[in-house]
Design a protein around this motif. Sequence first.
Motif, mmCIF file in Angstrom:
data_model
loop_
_atom_site.group_PDB
_atom_site.id
_atom_site.type_symbol
_atom_site.label_atom_id
_atom_site.label_comp_id
_atom_site.label_asym_id
_atom_site.label_seq_id
_atom_site.Cartn_x
_atom_site.Cartn_y
_atom_site.Cartn_z
ATOM 1 N N PRO A 4 39.460 63.029 71.566
ATOM 2 C CA PRO A 4 40.227 64.184 71.207
ATOM 3 C C PRO A 4 41.481 63.916 72.153
ATOM 4 O O PRO A 4 41.454 63.453 73.011
ATOM 5 C CB PRO A 4 39.415 65.555 71.551
ATOM 6 C CG PRO A 4 38.214 64.935 72.719
ATOM 7 C CD PRO A 4 38.329 63.288 72.409
ATOM 8 N N PHE A 5 42.528 64.665 71.397
ATOM 9 C CA PHE A 5 43.750 64.921 71.910
ATOM 10 C C PHE A 5 43.952 66.495 71.884
ATOM 11 O O PHE A 5 43.265 67.362 71.255
ATOM 12 C CB PHE A 5 44.884 64.321 71.162
ATOM 13 C CG PHE A 5 45.144 62.755 71.094
ATOM 14 C CD1 PHE A 5 46.014 62.699 71.925
ATOM 15 C CD2 PHE A 5 44.159 61.946 70.434
ATOM 16 C CE1 PHE A 5 46.383 61.005 71.908
ATOM 17 C CE2 PHE A 5 44.417 60.752 70.636
ATOM 18 C CZ PHE A 5 45.507 60.316 71.174
ATOM 19 N N ALA A 6 44.655 66.969 73.223
ATOM 20 C CA ALA A 6 44.967 68.309 73.171
ATOM 21 C C ALA A 6 46.361 68.558 73.347
ATOM 22 O O ALA A 6 47.308 67.791 73.474
ATOM 23 C CB ALA A 6 44.096 69.040 74.339
ATOM 24 N N LEU B 299 53.048 70.716 76.264
ATOM 25 C CA LEU B 299 52.697 69.366 76.424
ATOM 26 C C LEU B 299 51.708 68.908 75.227
ATOM 27 O O LEU B 299 50.597 69.670 75.064
ATOM 28 C CB LEU B 299 51.646 69.288 77.748
ATOM 29 C CG LEU B 299 50.777 67.971 78.190
ATOM 30 C CD1 LEU B 299 51.987 66.852 78.168
ATOM 31 C CD2 LEU B 299 49.840 68.109 79.181
ATOM 32 N N ARG B 300 52.078 68.192 74.287
ATOM 33 C CA ARG B 300 51.648 67.871 73.050
ATOM 34 C C ARG B 300 50.909 66.550 73.121
ATOM 35 O O ARG B 300 51.688 65.502 73.825
ATOM 36 C CB ARG B 300 52.724 67.784 71.908
ATOM 37 C CG ARG B 300 53.271 69.338 71.814
ATOM 38 C CD ARG B 300 54.030 69.222 70.361
ATOM 39 N NE ARG B 300 54.339 70.875 69.780
ATOM 40 C CZ ARG B 300 55.194 71.347 70.361
ATOM 41 N NH1 ARG B 300 56.217 70.669 71.010
ATOM 42 N NH2 ARG B 300 55.581 72.367 69.984
ATOM 43 N N MET B 301 49.948 66.289 72.078
ATOM 44 C CA MET B 301 49.372 64.872 71.948
ATOM 45 C C MET B 301 49.004 64.319 73.544
ATOM 46 O O MET B 301 49.084 63.149 73.872
ATOM 47 C CB MET B 301 50.321 63.856 71.434
ATOM 48 C CG MET B 301 50.634 64.199 69.916
ATOM 49 S SD MET B 301 49.039 64.433 68.927
ATOM 50 C CE MET B 301 48.762 62.242 68.931
ATOM 51 N N TYR B 302 48.117 65.195 74.278
ATOM 52 C CA TYR B 302 47.805 64.717 75.439
ATOM 53 C C TYR B 302 46.506 64.124 75.446
ATOM 54 O O TYR B 302 45.429 64.910 74.725
ATOM 55 C CB TYR B 302 47.747 65.710 76.545
ATOM 56 C CG TYR B 302 47.251 65.619 77.887
ATOM 57 C CD1 TYR B 302 48.040 64.511 78.647
ATOM 58 C CD2 TYR B 302 45.991 65.770 78.313
ATOM 59 C CE1 TYR B 302 47.890 64.308 79.841
ATOM 60 C CE2 TYR B 302 45.634 65.425 79.897
ATOM 61 C CZ TYR B 302 46.536 64.661 80.477
ATOM 62 O OH TYR B 302 46.002 64.100 81.646
ATOM 63 N N ARG B 303 45.994 62.916 75.697
ATOM 64 C CA ARG B 303 44.657 62.242 75.620
ATOM 65 C C ARG B 303 43.646 62.599 76.499
ATOM 66 O O ARG B 303 43.411 62.067 77.413
ATOM 67 C CB ARG B 303 44.976 60.631 75.724
ATOM 68 C CG ARG B 303 44.036 59.769 75.496
ATOM 69 C CD ARG B 303 43.247 60.088 74.052
ATOM 70 N NE ARG B 303 41.889 59.541 74.041
ATOM 71 C CZ ARG B 303 40.741 59.826 74.323
ATOM 72 N NH1 ARG B 303 40.646 61.243 74.916
ATOM 73 N NH2 ARG B 303 39.571 59.065 74.162
ATOM 74 N N SER B 304 43.134 64.037 76.349
ATOM 75 C CA SER B 304 42.118 64.339 77.030
ATOM 76 C C SER B 304 41.605 65.573 76.261
ATOM 77 O O SER B 304 42.159 66.132 75.222
ATOM 78 C CB SER B 304 42.520 65.127 78.194
ATOM 79 O OG SER B 304 41.466 65.795 79.023
ATOM 80 N N SER B 305 40.399 65.934 76.352
ATOM 81 C CA SER B 305 39.665 67.011 75.782
ATOM 82 C C SER B 305 40.207 68.378 75.703
ATOM 83 O O SER B 305 40.544 68.685 77.219
ATOM 84 C CB SER B 305 37.928 67.082 75.681
ATOM 85 O OG SER B 305 37.835 67.343 76.861
ATOM 86 N N PRO B 306 40.462 69.201 74.867
ATOM 87 C CA PRO B 306 40.720 70.694 75.145
ATOM 88 C C PRO B 306 40.201 71.204 76.415
ATOM 89 O O PRO B 306 40.500 72.167 76.946
ATOM 90 C CB PRO B 306 40.917 71.437 73.929
ATOM 91 C CG PRO B 306 40.758 70.314 72.896
ATOM 92 C CD PRO B 306 40.396 68.938 73.516
#
Length: 129
Positions: A111-113, A19-26
Motif C-alpha cells: 500500500p501507499f498512503a 505528503l502524497r504517494m508515500y510507500r507505507s501503510s496508512p
Amino acid sequence: MAKAKNPPKQASNESRAVLRMYRSSPQKLNLLAQQIRGLPVERALAQLQFSPKRPAQDVRKLLQSAIANAENNHGLDIDSLVVAEAHVGKNLVMKRIRARARGRAARIQKPFAQMTIILRDTSVEAEAA
C-alpha cells in the motif's frame, strides 16, 4: 472584477502540507499522526525526532514543510503554531504475486498512503476573541 477560480482551501491563520504517494501503510502512518495531533509545533518536531518508527523522519520533513509554508506563504508566527489537523488517507496499492505450493499464487499488497498536516496560528485566534 473577476472572481478567483480557486479560493484557498484553508483559513488565513492556517497553513498546510501534503505528503502524497508515500510507500507505507496508512495504518503505520496514522500512528505518527496521532502522536503529533494537537501539539505545539516545537513539541511535535521533538516527538518525531526521537520516534523509533521508520516513517517518522519523512513525517518530520512534512511538518517542517508546513512550517515553512506558514512562514513564507502566509506570514504566520512560528512560535504560536499548533498542529490543528494531521490525517492520513489511502492511496494506490501495488499488487504483487508470491508463488505458493501446487502452482498456486498468493497476492501481496504493497500500500501507499498520503498524509496532510494543517497548522493553525493560535495567536491570531486570541486577538480575534
